[in-house]
Motif scaffolding. Structure first.
Motif, PDB file in Angstrom:
ATOM      1  N   THR A 185       0.864  -1.180   0.000  1.00 29.93           N
ATOM      2  CA  THR A 185       0.000   0.000   0.000  1.00 29.93           C
ATOM      3  C   THR A 185       0.895   1.222   0.000  1.00 29.93           C
ATOM      4  O   THR A 185       2.102   1.126   0.234  1.00 29.93           O
ATOM      5  CB  THR A 185      -0.901   0.013   1.250  1.00 29.93           C
ATOM      6  N   GLN A 186       0.309   2.374  -0.228  1.00 30.78           N
ATOM      7  CA  GLN A 186       1.089   3.610  -0.239  1.00 30.78           C
ATOM      8  C   GLN A 186       1.742   3.860   1.119  1.00 30.78           C
ATOM      9  O   GLN A 186       2.886   4.301   1.196  1.00 30.78           O
ATOM     10  CB  GLN A 186       0.193   4.794  -0.637  1.00 30.78           C
ATOM     11  N   GLU A 187       1.041   3.552   2.212  1.00 31.94           N
ATOM     12  CA  GLU A 187       1.590   3.749   3.560  1.00 31.94           C
ATOM     13  C   GLU A 187       2.803   2.840   3.790  1.00 31.94           C
ATOM     14  O   GLU A 187       3.820   3.273   4.339  1.00 31.94           O
ATOM     15  CB  GLU A 187       0.506   3.470   4.612  1.00 31.94           C
ATOM     16  N   GLU A 188       2.672   1.575   3.388  1.00 32.36           N
ATOM     17  CA  GLU A 188       3.788   0.640   3.559  1.00 32.36           C
ATOM     18  C   GLU A 188       4.991   1.066   2.711  1.00 32.36           C
ATOM     19  O   GLU A 188       6.139   0.967   3.139  1.00 32.36           O
ATOM     20  CB  GLU A 188       3.358  -0.779   3.169  1.00 32.36           C
ATOM     21  N   PHE A 189       4.701   1.569   1.513  1.00 32.25           N
ATOM     22  CA  PHE A 189       5.768   2.034   0.641  1.00 32.25           C
ATOM     23  C   PHE A 189       6.511   3.209   1.268  1.00 32.25           C
ATOM     24  O   PHE A 189       7.737   3.265   1.245  1.00 32.25           O
ATOM     25  CB  PHE A 189       5.200   2.417  -0.728  1.00 32.25           C
ATOM     26  N   SER A 237      11.299   5.449   4.091  1.00 31.78           N
ATOM     27  CA  SER A 237      11.972   6.157   5.175  1.00 31.78           C
ATOM     28  C   SER A 237      13.059   5.289   5.814  1.00 31.78           C
ATOM     29  O   SER A 237      14.115   5.778   6.191  1.00 31.78           O
ATOM     30  CB  SER A 237      10.967   6.614   6.229  1.00 31.78           C
ATOM     31  N   VAL A 238      12.812   3.982   5.913  1.00 31.62           N
ATOM     32  CA  VAL A 238      13.834   3.080   6.455  1.00 31.62           C
ATOM     33  C   VAL A 238      15.046   3.037   5.534  1.00 31.62           C
ATOM     34  O   VAL A 238      16.192   3.094   5.984  1.00 31.62           O
ATOM     35  CB  VAL A 238      13.242   1.655   6.668  1.00 31.62           C
ATOM     36  N   LEU A 239      14.804   2.965   4.234  1.00 32.65           N
ATOM     37  CA  LEU A 239      15.904   2.953   3.280  1.00 32.65           C
ATOM     38  C   LEU A 239      16.684   4.258   3.296  1.00 32.65           C
ATOM     39  O   LEU A 239      17.900   4.267   3.152  1.00 32.65           O
ATOM     40  CB  LEU A 239      15.386   2.665   1.871  1.00 32.65           C
ATOM     41  N   LYS A 240      15.978   5.367   3.493  1.00 29.37           N
ATOM     42  CA  LYS A 240      16.642   6.679   3.566  1.00 29.37           C
ATOM     43  C   LYS A 240      17.561   6.727   4.779  1.00 29.37           C
ATOM     44  O   LYS A 240      18.689   7.229   4.691  1.00 29.37           O
ATOM     45  CB  LYS A 240      15.578   7.791   3.625  1.00 29.37           C
ATOM     46  N   ALA A 241      17.113   6.202   5.911  1.00 31.55           N
ATOM     47  CA  ALA A 241      17.946   6.177   7.117  1.00 31.55           C
ATOM     48  C   ALA A 241      19.183   5.310   6.889  1.00 31.55           C
ATOM     49  O   ALA A 241      20.286   5.663   7.300  1.00 31.55           O
ATOM     50  CB  ALA A 241      17.138   5.657   8.302  1.00 31.55           C
ATOM     51  N   ARG A 242      19.008   4.174   6.222  1.00 30.10           N
ATOM     52  CA  ARG A 242      20.155   3.316   5.915  1.00 30.10           C
ATOM     53  C   ARG A 242      21.122   4.007   4.969  1.00 30.10           C
ATOM     54  O   ARG A 242      22.332   3.888   5.096  1.00 30.10           O
ATOM     55  CB  ARG A 242      19.685   2.003   5.292  1.00 30.10           C
ATOM     56  N   GLU A 243      20.587   4.727   4.009  1.00 27.27           N
ATOM     57  CA  GLU A 243      21.426   5.424   3.040  1.00 27.27           C
ATOM     58  C   GLU A 243      22.281   6.477   3.724  1.00 27.27           C
ATOM     59  O   GLU A 243      23.450   6.651   3.396  1.00 27.27           O
ATOM     60  CB  GLU A 243      20.545   6.070   1.966  1.00 27.27           C
ATOM     61  N   ASP A 244      21.711   7.179   4.710  1.00 28.83           N
ATOM     62  CA  ASP A 244      22.487   8.169   5.446  1.00 28.83           C
ATOM     63  C   ASP A 244      23.648   7.511   6.178  1.00 28.83           C
ATOM     64  O   ASP A 244      24.750   8.047   6.232  1.00 28.83           O
ATOM     65  CB  ASP A 244      21.597   8.914   6.450  1.00 28.83           C
ATOM     66  N   LYS A 245      23.415   6.338   6.756  1.00 27.14           N
ATOM     67  CA  LYS A 245      24.489   5.625   7.438  1.00 27.14           C
ATOM     68  C   LYS A 245      25.552   5.171   6.447  1.00 27.14           C
ATOM     69  O   LYS A 245      26.730   5.197   6.750  1.00 27.14           O
ATOM     70  CB  LYS A 245      23.928   4.418   8.191  1.00 27.14           C
ATOM     71  N   VAL A 246      25.135   4.751   5.264  1.00 26.76           N
ATOM     72  CA  VAL A 246      26.088   4.311   4.249  1.00 26.76           C
ATOM     73  C   VAL A 246      26.962   5.476   3.817  1.00 26.76           C
ATOM     74  O   VAL A 246      28.171   5.342   3.673  1.00 26.76           O
ATOM     75  CB  VAL A 246      25.352   3.683   3.041  1.00 26.76           C
ATOM     76  N   VAL A 247      26.376   6.641   3.617  1.00 24.99           N
ATOM     77  CA  VAL A 247      27.138   7.823   3.220  1.00 24.99           C
ATOM     78  C   VAL A 247      28.145   8.164   4.312  1.00 24.99           C
ATOM     79  O   VAL A 247      29.307   8.451   4.032  1.00 24.99           O
ATOM     80  CB  VAL A 247      26.202   9.009   2.918  1.00 24.99           C
TER      81      VAL A 247
END
Length: 175
Positions: free
Chosen positions: A11-15, A20-30
């Protein structure tokens, strides 16, 4: 079509939640990339210091500590040697792996890098740089010193990590 019929959709909410979880992981990767980049700069700086020290040491050994008129040649040839050695180290992949996981393959890469850098600096010094006197023995001694120094730095770090990792577990029973 049968395969795609079994694919789960969100659903749009799950997406948005996954996004947001992927964005948080991406910040850690950077952040980890920046830290890794700074580590590479420190590694290259240590290699730079080792290259300079070994080149000066090779001159000291060749001329029995009496540089005298050869000091000018040492200083004049040093930028060529630094450029060739650091370039060879980069080409041979010395800055791809972490020092804490150094293996025999890394030591072979170090030997390749030193050999390639010594060969390139010899050719460059013979053809381009107006260095007087014999460069042959200096390049060979420099290569040997550099091989021991660069390999030793990486192995010493691994040995220290191994030593202190075992020290903390002295009272525990092995499984």
């Amino acid at each position: 079509g049968l395969f795609l019929a079994e694919v789960e959709t969100y659903t749009q909410e799950e997406f948005e939640k996954c996004k947001s979880v992927l964005k948080a992981r991406e910040d850690k990767v950077v952040l980890s990339r920046v830290i890794r980049y700074k580590r590479r700069v420190v590694e290259a700086l240590l290699d730079f210091i080792a290259i300079c020290a070994c080149w000066v040491g090779a001159y000291q050994l060749r001329f029995d500590g009496r540089l005298g008129m050869h000091a000018h040649d040492l200083i004049e040839a040093l930028p060529y040697v630094i450029g060739c050695q650091l370039g060879a180290f980069y080409v041979c992949g010395l800055y791809r792996n972490s020092w804490r996981y150094v293996t025999i393959a890394d030591l072979i890469s170090i030997a390749r890098g030193v050999l390639l850098g010594a060969g390139a600096s010899y050719i460059l010094l013979e053809m381009v740089a107006p260095v007087h006197g014999s460069v042959n023995s200096i390049v060979v001694v420099d290569g040997l010193l550099l091989l021991v120094t660069v390999g030793g730095m990486r192995l010493t770090l691994k040995a220290l990590r191994f030593h202190f990792a075992l020290k903390g577990r002295a009272g525990l029973k092995r499984v």
